[in-house]
Write an enzyme that holds these catalytic residues in place. Sequence first.
Site, PDB file in Angstrom:
ATOM      1  CE  LYS A 112       3.904  -9.347  14.172  1.00 43.24           C
ATOM      2  NZ  LYS A 112       3.380  -8.110  13.562  1.00 43.24           N
ATOM      3  CE  LYS A 196       1.994 -16.408   9.891  1.00 45.80           C
ATOM      4  NZ  LYS A 196       1.396 -15.315  10.652  1.00 45.80           N
ATOM      5  CE  LYS A 199       6.410  -8.029   7.443  1.00 46.13           C
ATOM      6  NZ  LYS A 199       4.970  -8.367   7.502  1.00 46.13           N
TER       7      LYS A 199
HETATM    8  P1  TYM Z   1      -0.318  -8.489   7.715  1.00 45.60           P
HETATM    9  O1  TYM Z   1       0.199  -7.232   7.113  1.00 45.60           O
HETATM   10  O2  TYM Z   1       0.587  -9.302   8.560  1.00 45.60           O
HETATM   11  O3  TYM Z   1      -0.861  -9.452   6.596  1.00 45.60           O
HETATM   12  C1  TYM Z   1      -1.766  -8.979   5.606  1.00 45.60           C
HETATM   13  C2  TYM Z   1      -2.800 -10.047   5.291  1.00 45.60           C
HETATM   14  O4  TYM Z   1      -2.165 -11.238   4.807  1.00 45.60           O
HETATM   15  C3  TYM Z   1      -2.636 -12.354   5.526  1.00 45.60           C
HETATM   16  N1  TYM Z   1      -1.559 -13.367   5.608  1.00 45.60           N
HETATM   17  C4  TYM Z   1      -1.673 -14.619   5.171  1.00 45.60           C
HETATM   18  N2  TYM Z   1      -2.712 -15.276   4.593  1.00 45.60           N
HETATM   19  C5  TYM Z   1      -2.504 -16.568   4.258  1.00 45.60           C
HETATM   20  N3  TYM Z   1      -1.326 -17.231   4.459  1.00 45.60           N
HETATM   21  C6  TYM Z   1      -0.272 -16.607   5.042  1.00 45.60           C
HETATM   22  N4  TYM Z   1       0.885 -17.252   5.219  1.00 45.60           N
HETATM   23  C7  TYM Z   1      -0.422 -15.243   5.416  1.00 45.60           C
HETATM   24  N5  TYM Z   1       0.395 -14.330   6.017  1.00 45.60           N
HETATM   25  C8  TYM Z   1      -0.315 -13.189   6.113  1.00 45.60           C
HETATM   26  C9  TYM Z   1      -2.994 -11.815   6.897  1.00 45.60           C
HETATM   27  O5  TYM Z   1      -3.895 -12.662   7.573  1.00 45.60           O
HETATM   28  C10 TYM Z   1      -3.618 -10.478   6.527  1.00 45.60           C
HETATM   29  O6  TYM Z   1      -4.969 -10.645   6.157  1.00 45.60           O
HETATM   30  N6  TYM Z   1      -2.992  -6.977  11.604  1.00 45.60           N
HETATM   31  C11 TYM Z   1      -3.023  -7.086  10.151  1.00 45.60           C
HETATM   32  C12 TYM Z   1      -3.172  -5.740   9.454  1.00 45.60           C
HETATM   33  C13 TYM Z   1      -4.357  -4.967   9.885  1.00 45.60           C
HETATM   34  C14 TYM Z   1      -5.732  -5.261   9.625  1.00 45.60           C
HETATM   35  C15 TYM Z   1      -6.472  -4.212  10.232  1.00 45.60           C
HETATM   36  C16 TYM Z   1      -6.364  -6.285   8.942  1.00 45.60           C
HETATM   37  C17 TYM Z   1      -4.347  -3.813  10.611  1.00 45.60           C
HETATM   38  N7  TYM Z   1      -5.595  -3.371  10.826  1.00 45.60           N
HETATM   39  C18 TYM Z   1      -7.883  -4.193  10.170  1.00 45.60           C
HETATM   40  C19 TYM Z   1      -7.779  -6.252   8.883  1.00 45.60           C
HETATM   41  C20 TYM Z   1      -8.487  -5.214   9.488  1.00 45.60           C
HETATM   42  C21 TYM Z   1      -1.717  -7.709   9.721  1.00 45.60           C
HETATM   43  O7  TYM Z   1      -0.754  -7.692  10.426  1.00 45.60           O
HETATM   44  O8  TYM Z   1      -1.683  -8.180   8.482  1.00 45.60           O
END
Ligand code: TYM
Length: 334
Positions: A112, A196, A199
């Site tokens: 990032k 992957k 967005k």
């Molecule tokens: P975020 O907002 O980027 O994504 C949300 C969830 O979607 C999953 N994900 C995917 N799963 C499968 N294939 C993909 N291409 C794909 N892209 C995204 C992510 O693995 C995630 O589960 N850091 C986290 C948010 C967060 C969090 C937490 C999660 C903050 N605090 C505590 C768990 C526990 C994040 O950026 O997710």
Amino acid sequence: PRRILSGIQASGALHLGNYLGALKRFVELQDQGAPVYVFVADMHAITVWQDPAKLTAQTREIAAAYLASGLDPEKATIFPQSAVRAHAELAWIFNCVARLGWLDRMTQFKEKSGKHKERSSVGLYTYPVLQAADILLYKATEVPVGEDQKQHLELTRDIAAKFNNDFGVPGFFPVPEPIIQGPATRVMSLRDGAAKMSKSDPSDNSRINLTDDADTIASKIKKAKTDPEPLPETLEGLNERPEAKNLVAIYAALAGLTREQVIAQFGGQGFGAFKPALADLAVSSLAPVTAEMRRLIDDPAEIDRVLKAGAERAAEVADPVVDEVKKIVGFWRA
Ligand code: TYM
């Protein structure tokens, strides 16, 4: 006792990867009867610039996606992260537990921050520490996430263990288990089987957004990159065929089947037959979710009620934990 927790960033459009890798899994876990805590990670979202005029709407949109996917606010506690002060308080203490060397290894920060590390926010660097606070504040035992969060979960486990050890409070924080399961833990781009679905991909055709209409979904699947071979008769036949493998995984996750079952059904058939079947399945699975999201967003009163009640319920769990932590650390308390 089991306690499930997860979050999604409030940083704009959700895609099929988020839906299959996270949202749909949260609902499955809720339906197993375990207490579920899911929040909108607005504090994580601002580690990169977010227009204040849009952030509130983005937060409501994620809440709408939670509800539309089938989370029941009677069973699941749904809340905005920033509405529960304890997240920020525990994150500071964990900043003093985590080591620089641990954070230096985080691949998501490297991706990032790109070429401009020195211009990244400090928050982006310490992002995984806030994530550890999110999880441990609720003494969560299971954290359902996509594959890309694995490293952050490992850091969370390290922080839990070091806190328990440094302060001589064995077992105070349970060491949480990542739940990275099912056929779609890493949904890939529709344009490139090696990237992957994300967005931040400049090509909108690379992903299916939860806001796409039926025609858009069908056309993106039709245009999805594939090889010219028919689908194989065995799962091993998908090795070295990343695009085919991805479409089979998406079909399996949407249909609630295993990949073996999908291969049993479509093995030997070409993409000319498989893609329309996948498009129909994607449209029929996502259309009700999208429609319900729109309904909720049009009149946000219901979302706001859910978020307010959720924040109160979350604070009832989180506040006593952070209080105990302050005592353990030796902070003055009245
Ligand atoms: P975020 O907002 O980027 O994504 C949300 C969830 O979607 C999953 N994900 C995917 N799963 C499968 N294939 C993909 N291409 C794909 N892209 C995204 C992510 O693995 C995630 O589960 N850091 C986290 C948010 C967060 C969090 C937490 C999660 C903050 N605090 C505590 C768990 C526990 C994040 O950026 O997710």
